[in-house]
Design a protein around this motif. Structure first.
Motif, PDB file in Angstrom:
ATOM      1  N   SER A 115       0.701  -1.099   0.104  1.00 14.40           N
ATOM      2  CA  SER A 115       0.179  -0.005  -0.035  1.00 14.40           C
ATOM      3  C   SER A 115       0.827   1.198   0.037  1.00 14.40           C
ATOM      4  O   SER A 115       1.891   1.169   0.541  1.00 14.40           O
ATOM      5  CB  SER A 115      -0.857   0.079   1.267  1.00 14.40           C
ATOM      6  N   LEU A 116       0.527   2.104  -0.762  1.00 11.11           N
ATOM      7  CA  LEU A 116       1.201   3.532  -1.042  1.00 11.11           C
ATOM      8  C   LEU A 116       0.600   4.520   0.078  1.00 11.11           C
ATOM      9  O   LEU A 116       0.919   5.755  -0.179  1.00 11.11           O
ATOM     10  CB  LEU A 116       1.418   3.973  -2.362  1.00 11.11           C
ATOM     11  N   ALA A 117      -0.412   4.340   0.826  1.00 12.84           N
ATOM     12  CA  ALA A 117      -1.210   5.206   1.578  1.00 12.84           C
ATOM     13  C   ALA A 117      -1.142   4.741   2.902  1.00 12.84           C
ATOM     14  O   ALA A 117      -0.977   3.443   3.486  1.00 12.84           O
ATOM     15  CB  ALA A 117      -2.502   5.472   1.176  1.00 12.84           C
ATOM     16  N   LEU A 118      -1.035   5.690   4.025  1.00 15.92           N
ATOM     17  CA  LEU A 118      -1.259   5.304   5.421  1.00 15.92           C
ATOM     18  C   LEU A 118      -2.603   5.691   5.712  1.00 15.92           C
ATOM     19  O   LEU A 118      -3.085   6.802   5.658  1.00 15.92           O
ATOM     20  CB  LEU A 118      -0.296   6.410   6.280  1.00 15.92           C
ATOM     21  N   GLY A 119      -3.327   4.459   6.004  1.00 18.21           N
ATOM     22  CA  GLY A 119      -4.985   4.518   6.140  1.00 18.21           C
ATOM     23  C   GLY A 119      -5.216   4.432   7.529  1.00 18.21           C
ATOM     24  O   GLY A 119      -4.798   3.681   8.436  1.00 18.21           O
ATOM     25  N   LEU A 120      -5.926   5.608   8.206  1.00 15.25           N
ATOM     26  CA  LEU A 120      -6.336   5.729   9.603  1.00 15.25           C
ATOM     27  C   LEU A 120      -7.779   5.780   9.740  1.00 15.25           C
ATOM     28  O   LEU A 120      -8.330   6.370   8.881  1.00 15.25           O
ATOM     29  CB  LEU A 120      -5.813   7.093  10.211  1.00 15.25           C
ATOM     30  N   LYS A 121      -8.242   4.898  10.529  1.00 14.55           N
ATOM     31  CA  LYS A 121      -9.888   4.876  10.732  1.00 14.55           C
ATOM     32  C   LYS A 121      -9.991   5.253  12.046  1.00 14.55           C
ATOM     33  O   LYS A 121      -9.697   4.673  12.996  1.00 14.55           O
ATOM     34  CB  LYS A 121     -10.303   3.322  10.354  1.00 14.55           C
ATOM     35  N   VAL A 122     -10.847   6.057  12.322  1.00 12.57           N
ATOM     36  CA  VAL A 122     -11.015   6.933  13.366  1.00 12.57           C
ATOM     37  C   VAL A 122     -12.526   7.100  13.653  1.00 12.57           C
ATOM     38  O   VAL A 122     -13.349   7.492  12.750  1.00 12.57           O
ATOM     39  CB  VAL A 122     -10.055   8.252  13.933  1.00 12.57           C
ATOM     40  N   MET A 128      -8.666  11.405  19.040  1.00 12.08           N
ATOM     41  CA  MET A 128      -7.206  11.155  19.520  1.00 12.08           C
ATOM     42  C   MET A 128      -7.005   9.821  20.155  1.00 12.08           C
ATOM     43  O   MET A 128      -5.779   9.346  20.116  1.00 12.08           O
ATOM     44  CB  MET A 128      -6.936  12.367  20.721  1.00 12.08           C
ATOM     45  N   GLU A 129      -7.579   9.056  20.755  1.00 15.33           N
ATOM     46  CA  GLU A 129      -7.425   7.819  21.180  1.00 15.33           C
ATOM     47  C   GLU A 129      -7.299   6.832  20.113  1.00 15.33           C
ATOM     48  O   GLU A 129      -6.415   6.061  20.016  1.00 15.33           O
ATOM     49  CB  GLU A 129      -8.528   7.129  21.961  1.00 15.33           C
ATOM     50  N   ASP A 130      -8.273   6.858  19.098  1.00 20.49           N
ATOM     51  CA  ASP A 130      -7.817   6.013  18.019  1.00 20.49           C
ATOM     52  C   ASP A 130      -6.731   6.340  17.086  1.00 20.49           C
ATOM     53  O   ASP A 130      -5.953   5.544  16.663  1.00 20.49           O
ATOM     54  CB  ASP A 130      -9.265   5.821  16.950  1.00 20.49           C
ATOM     55  N   ALA A 131      -6.576   7.586  16.703  1.00 22.03           N
ATOM     56  CA  ALA A 131      -5.334   7.988  16.030  1.00 22.03           C
ATOM     57  C   ALA A 131      -3.952   7.637  16.349  1.00 22.03           C
ATOM     58  O   ALA A 131      -2.970   7.092  16.061  1.00 22.03           O
ATOM     59  CB  ALA A 131      -5.454   9.487  15.619  1.00 22.03           C
ATOM     60  N   LEU A 132      -3.810   8.001  17.790  1.00 20.63           N
ATOM     61  CA  LEU A 132      -2.469   7.788  18.291  1.00 20.63           C
ATOM     62  C   LEU A 132      -2.254   6.324  18.563  1.00 20.63           C
ATOM     63  O   LEU A 132      -0.995   5.893  18.728  1.00 20.63           O
ATOM     64  CB  LEU A 132      -2.586   8.517  19.754  1.00 20.63           C
ATOM     65  N   ARG A 133      -3.331   5.493  18.882  1.00 18.92           N
ATOM     66  CA  ARG A 133      -3.136   4.141  18.919  1.00 18.92           C
ATOM     67  C   ARG A 133      -2.739   3.413  17.703  1.00 18.92           C
ATOM     68  O   ARG A 133      -1.447   2.490  17.617  1.00 18.92           O
ATOM     69  CB  ARG A 133      -4.269   3.290  19.419  1.00 18.92           C
ATOM     70  N   PRO A 146       1.432   8.938   1.809  1.00 18.84           N
ATOM     71  CA  PRO A 146       0.530   9.690   1.903  1.00 18.84           C
ATOM     72  C   PRO A 146      -0.726   9.234   2.766  1.00 18.84           C
ATOM     73  O   PRO A 146      -1.170   8.117   2.809  1.00 18.84           O
ATOM     74  CB  PRO A 146      -0.080   9.681   0.486  1.00 18.84           C
ATOM     75  N   LEU A 147      -1.463  10.410   3.582  1.00 16.29           N
ATOM     76  CA  LEU A 147      -2.427   9.975   4.390  1.00 16.29           C
ATOM     77  C   LEU A 147      -3.716   9.868   3.826  1.00 16.29           C
ATOM     78  O   LEU A 147      -4.193  10.792   3.076  1.00 16.29           O
ATOM     79  CB  LEU A 147      -2.392  11.035   5.569  1.00 16.29           C
ATOM     80  N   ARG A 148      -4.668   8.995   4.480  1.00 16.42           N
ATOM     81  CA  ARG A 148      -5.745   8.740   4.320  1.00 16.42           C
ATOM     82  C   ARG A 148      -6.449   8.430   5.269  1.00 16.42           C
ATOM     83  O   ARG A 148      -6.502   7.521   5.827  1.00 16.42           O
ATOM     84  CB  ARG A 148      -6.095   7.642   2.943  1.00 16.42           C
ATOM     85  N   VAL A 149      -7.697   9.229   5.436  1.00 16.66           N
ATOM     86  CA  VAL A 149      -8.367   9.171   6.884  1.00 16.66           C
ATOM     87  C   VAL A 149      -9.940   8.774   6.602  1.00 16.66           C
ATOM     88  O   VAL A 149     -10.552   9.336   5.646  1.00 16.66           O
ATOM     89  CB  VAL A 149      -8.289  10.520   7.502  1.00 16.66           C
ATOM     90  N   THR A 150     -10.471   7.832   7.558  1.00 22.14           N
ATOM     91  CA  THR A 150     -11.920   7.541   7.183  1.00 22.14           C
ATOM     92  C   THR A 150     -12.347   7.565   8.830  1.00 22.14           C
ATOM     93  O   THR A 150     -11.735   7.080   9.446  1.00 22.14           O
ATOM     94  CB  THR A 150     -12.006   6.161   6.827  1.00 22.14           C
ATOM     95  N   PHE A 151     -13.491   8.423   8.754  1.00 17.61           N
ATOM     96  CA  PHE A 151     -14.054   8.474   9.884  1.00 17.61           C
ATOM     97  C   PHE A 151     -15.170   7.578  10.025  1.00 17.61           C
ATOM     98  O   PHE A 151     -15.825   6.867   8.981  1.00 17.61           O
ATOM     99  CB  PHE A 151     -15.061   9.849  10.005  1.00 17.61           C
ATOM    100  N   LEU A 152     -15.330   6.756  11.139  1.00 13.95           N
ATOM    101  CA  LEU A 152     -16.284   5.643  11.431  1.00 13.95           C
ATOM    102  C   LEU A 152     -17.443   6.041  12.548  1.00 13.95           C
ATOM    103  O   LEU A 152     -17.243   7.178  13.159  1.00 13.95           O
ATOM    104  CB  LEU A 152     -15.694   4.405  11.962  1.00 13.95           C
ATOM    105  N   SER A 153     -18.163   5.395  12.375  1.00 14.98           N
ATOM    106  CA  SER A 153     -19.531   5.647  13.457  1.00 14.98           C
ATOM    107  C   SER A 153     -19.041   5.231  14.922  1.00 14.98           C
ATOM    108  O   SER A 153     -17.711   4.800  15.133  1.00 14.98           O
ATOM    109  CB  SER A 153     -20.593   4.776  13.175  1.00 14.98           C
ATOM    110  N   GLU A 154     -19.577   5.595  15.921  1.00 17.23           N
ATOM    111  CA  GLU A 154     -19.313   5.456  17.278  1.00 17.23           C
ATOM    112  C   GLU A 154     -19.170   3.774  17.662  1.00 17.23           C
ATOM    113  O   GLU A 154     -18.077   3.492  18.348  1.00 17.23           O
ATOM    114  CB  GLU A 154     -20.384   6.070  18.258  1.00 17.23           C
TER     115      GLU A 154
END
Length: 387
Positions: A115-122, A128-133, A146-154
């Motif tokens: 993968s050429l992207a850093l995928g974060l799911k928060v 802060m808790e999800d991203a730092l972990r 390259p950063l790719r962010v996805t927001f999730l439900s609670e």
């Protein structure tokens, strides 16, 4: 016996030219040398007439935007090297190139060597808790992707619709930085008089947290996101290896700097007027605490003879000594992402510009460079009211 072959007369003896004369001779015989005409640009580190193999050797000729592009290109080359090495290792071992996914219900970053992207799911309520972990488990090579962010439900099961083309990442950084630099979180203190944030000497957070803050700033630099961090220029000086002193204190604590300057300029009896010892104080959870600037400093009064030494020690403690561990962890995280030859091209002012952008907006320049669509023009009444 005298060996006459080693002697020469004063008329025939030749004096060896000095290194400066050799450089001058090389310069005079250089094909681009023009005797008696024109001006010469002297580049530090290059002999007169020497060739410049790369503009990176003269970074003062590069704009901040050009240096930022070099920083990203350096990361791209490192990413390609990591991907190639991972693919070759997988091929030799007979393993798939990637695709390992944590499945224990915990939100973690998926590990995919190709993968050429850093995928974060928060989750929005736990940014802060999800991203730092997730960031904590990333390698330096993964952080430069390259950063790719996805927001999730609670509950972490449903992803919000949309593709991250930059806007989602900006919102992610905005939410994350707002929490990290909040005085309520305890890692930083907000200095009202300068409107800057500084490291808290009484923070109870672990040094890993400060390292993650540095990583977040580095990620923002690589992904071209401006942060609302409000760190003083002193922080970026320290990141680039400069040692701050009394001259840097006025930006963070202007009132304290003025008071210390009055101490230095005072012509009367310093000891009886100011009643200071070689101590510094800070506030920790509503309680005043004292720190000795010298062994036995609580019993050493500040006088006209030692006041300069006192100001030097006080400034060094306030900007360096009191937050040495916190800043070292912060700098380690930042250099973990941005560390490399490309960063050496930047001046500390440019690093601040890279992280926080321009502190003031030039609306006249914005108006001069504006382009209008949809039937609007610079003479339109609506546009006139806007400016």
């Amino acid at each position: 016996l005298v060996d006459h072959t080693q002697q020469s007369s004063p008329q025939t003896q030749q004096q060896q030219p000095s290194p400066q004369q050799q450089q001058q001779q090389q310069y005079q015989h250089h094909p681009h040398h023009r005797p008696g005409g024109g001006s010469t640009v002297v580049v530090p580190g290059l002999l007169p007439g020497g060739d410049i193999r790369s503009l990176c050797e003269v970074p003062f000729l590069l704009t901040t935007e050009a240096k930022q592009n070099i920083l990203r290109d350096e990361a791209t080359l490192q990413q390609q090297h990591v991907v190639h090495a991972s693919a070759m290792a997988a091929l030799l071992q007979g393993l798939p190139a990637g695709g390992i996914e944590a499945s224990n219900g915990e939100l973690r970053i998926s590990v995919d060597a190709m993968s050429l992207a850093l995928g974060l799911k928060v989750r929005r309520g736990h940014v802060m808790e999800d991203a730092l972990r997730q960031i904590r488990g990333c390698s330096p090579q993964d952080l430069k992707k390259p950063l790719r962010v996805t927001f999730l439900s609670e509950d972490g099961k449903v992803a919000e619709e949309g593709v991250d083309q930059g806007g989602v990442s900006r919102e992610f950084f905005q939410l994350l930085v707002c929490q990290l630099f909040s005085p309520d979180y305890g890692m930083f203190v907000y200095v009202e008089e300068s409107r800057c944030c500084w490291f808290s000497p009484a923070s109870l957070e672990s040094l890993d947290e400060f390292e993650l803050v540095g990583i977040v700033l580095g990620l923002a630099c690589y992904n071209g996101v401006i942060l609302d961090a409000h760190l003083p220029l002193t922080a970026y000086k320290k990141l680039m290896g400069h040692v701050p002193g009394f001259a840097d204190l006025s930006e963070l604590y202007p009132d304290l700097s003025d008071g210390l300057q009055q101490l230095l300029d005072f012509q009367g009896d310093v000891e009886s007027t100011f009643c200071r010892n070689f101590e510094a104080e800070y506030e920790a959870f509503g309680e005043k605490k004292q720190v000795e600037l010298l062994p036995g400093g609580a019993h050493i009064p500040v006088t006209a003879d030692n006041r300069f030494h006192f100001v030097e020690l006080y400034s060094a403690w306030l900007l360096t000594g009191s937050v040495a561990d916190q800043f070292a962890a912060f700098a380690s995280g930042f250099h973990r992402v941005c560390g490399g030859p490309a960063l050496s091209l930047f001046r500390y002012e440019e690093v601040e510009l890279l992280v926080e952008g321009l502190p003031h907006l030039d609306f006249l320049q914005m108006q001069a460079g504006a382009h209008y669509e949809g039937g609007y023009h610079d003479k339109h009444p609506t546009v006139q009211h806007l400016w």
